[in-house]
Write an enzyme that holds these catalytic residues in place. Structure first.
Site, mmCIF file in Angstrom:
data_model
loop_
_atom_site.group_PDB
_atom_site.id
_atom_site.type_symbol
_atom_site.label_atom_id
_atom_site.label_comp_id
_atom_site.label_asym_id
_atom_site.label_seq_id
_atom_site.Cartn_x
_atom_site.Cartn_y
_atom_site.Cartn_z
ATOM 1 N N GLU A 58 0.995 -1.384 0.145
ATOM 2 C CA GLU A 58 0.006 0.004 0.059
ATOM 3 C C GLU A 58 0.930 1.194 -0.061
ATOM 4 O O GLU A 58 1.762 1.213 0.947
ATOM 5 C CB GLU A 58 -0.923 0.089 1.262
ATOM 6 C CG GLU A 58 -1.981 -0.880 1.223
ATOM 7 C CD GLU A 58 -2.960 -0.678 2.057
ATOM 8 O OE1 GLU A 58 -2.913 -0.062 3.068
ATOM 9 O OE2 GLU A 58 -4.033 -1.409 2.335
ATOM 10 N N ASP A 113 -5.942 8.700 9.795
ATOM 11 C CA ASP A 113 -4.766 8.420 10.214
ATOM 12 C C ASP A 113 -4.359 9.125 11.460
ATOM 13 O O ASP A 113 -4.652 10.192 11.710
ATOM 14 C CB ASP A 113 -3.605 8.635 9.189
ATOM 15 C CG ASP A 113 -3.943 7.980 7.879
ATOM 16 O OD1 ASP A 113 -3.972 6.824 7.719
ATOM 17 O OD2 ASP A 113 -4.375 8.655 6.815
#
Length: 264
Positions: free
Chosen positions: A46, A57
């Site tokens: 990724e 995040d």
């Protein structure tokens, strides 16, 4: 069948999916990092698109995005890293992970064309649920690319089934209520929840968020097909100043996780 689907279907072991932020810690080290990850056992990678407001995040990946952006890294550069990687690696699938804003600025069609030409296999856009992905998903499918969706502990059964009907590549199961890099995984609960997801899909299920070492990777992988590890790796890479640093860091961190997953 896409390259991502082929690789995951062919794996006899648990699939290891490391996440890195493109351009972090330095733009010139990104392609080296990709190759080093493959050498130490990554099956799929990724590659995060740096973004100024990465809402899903935690602090570690937020900081990595800020550092990459401060060095001028944008979506064109990310696609350039994939193009360079593909000169010597045509097997390892690359999933671009991020947020829609940079793609919308480029334009969906232009992005998908350039992503395919670069060698991208799939995208995972955190803020692009199935009902808002019609145009992007159609363009990706036309070029044999996958759109991956997230399923969380808070996802209702009806909602989960709707997401699974539209997903491709693999299902990303979010192991925690919270942002990337959070702690306190409940391995038993994750195994039960992954089992429920797998009742409704033939796609592989990958578990991410909160996986940080060999112990947590093996704990969550028993019912899953794949493990995603991001914040812990990004944190390690933050101190790297050279290609040698990157190679050593990844060997020390990823190799034990690969070995542990192989034992399952």
């Amino acid at each position: 069948m896409s390259r991502l689907q082929q690789v995951m279907a062919a794996n006899a072991h648990k699939t290891l999916i490391p996440f890195i932020t493109a351009g972090h810690p330095k733009p010139e080290l990104t392609v080296t990092t990709l190759h080093a990850l493959v050498e130490q056992g990554a099956d799929v990678i990724e590659l995060g698109i740096p973004f100024s407001d990465p809402m899903a995040d935690g602090p570690t990946i937020q900081k990595s995005s800020e550092r990459a952006i401060s060095q001028g890294v944008g979506l064109d550069d990310v696609l350039g890293f994939v193009t360079e990687f593909r000169k010597t690696n045509t097997q390892t699938p690359i999933v671009l992970m991020g947020y829609l804003n940079p793609i919308e600025r480029m334009g969906y069609e232009k992005f998908v064309i350039q992503a395919q030409q670069a060698g991208v296999d799939a995208v995972l856009m955190v803020d692009s649920p199935p009902e808002e992905s019609t145009d992007l998903l159609a363009l990706l499918k036309a070029r044999d690319m996958d759109q991956i969706y997230l399923v969380a502990p808070t996802t209702t059964e009806d909602r989960r089934k709707y997401i699974l009907k539209n997903a491709g590549g693999f299902i990303y199961y979010v192991a925690l209520k919270g942002v990337t890099g959070a702690a306190d995984l409940d391995a038993d609960a994750i195994q039960q929840e992954v089992a429920e997801v797998k009742k409704d899909t033939n796609l592989p299920v990958a578990v991410g968020f909160g996986v940080k070492d060999a112990a947590t990777a093996t704990a969550v992988a028993r019912n899953a097909d794949a493990v995603v590890i991001g914040s812990a790796l990004v944190e390690k890479l933050d101190a790297c100043e050279s290609a040698e640093d990157v190679t050593t860091c990844i060997e020390n961190f990823i190799a034990p996780i690969r070995m542990a997953l192989n034992s399952l």
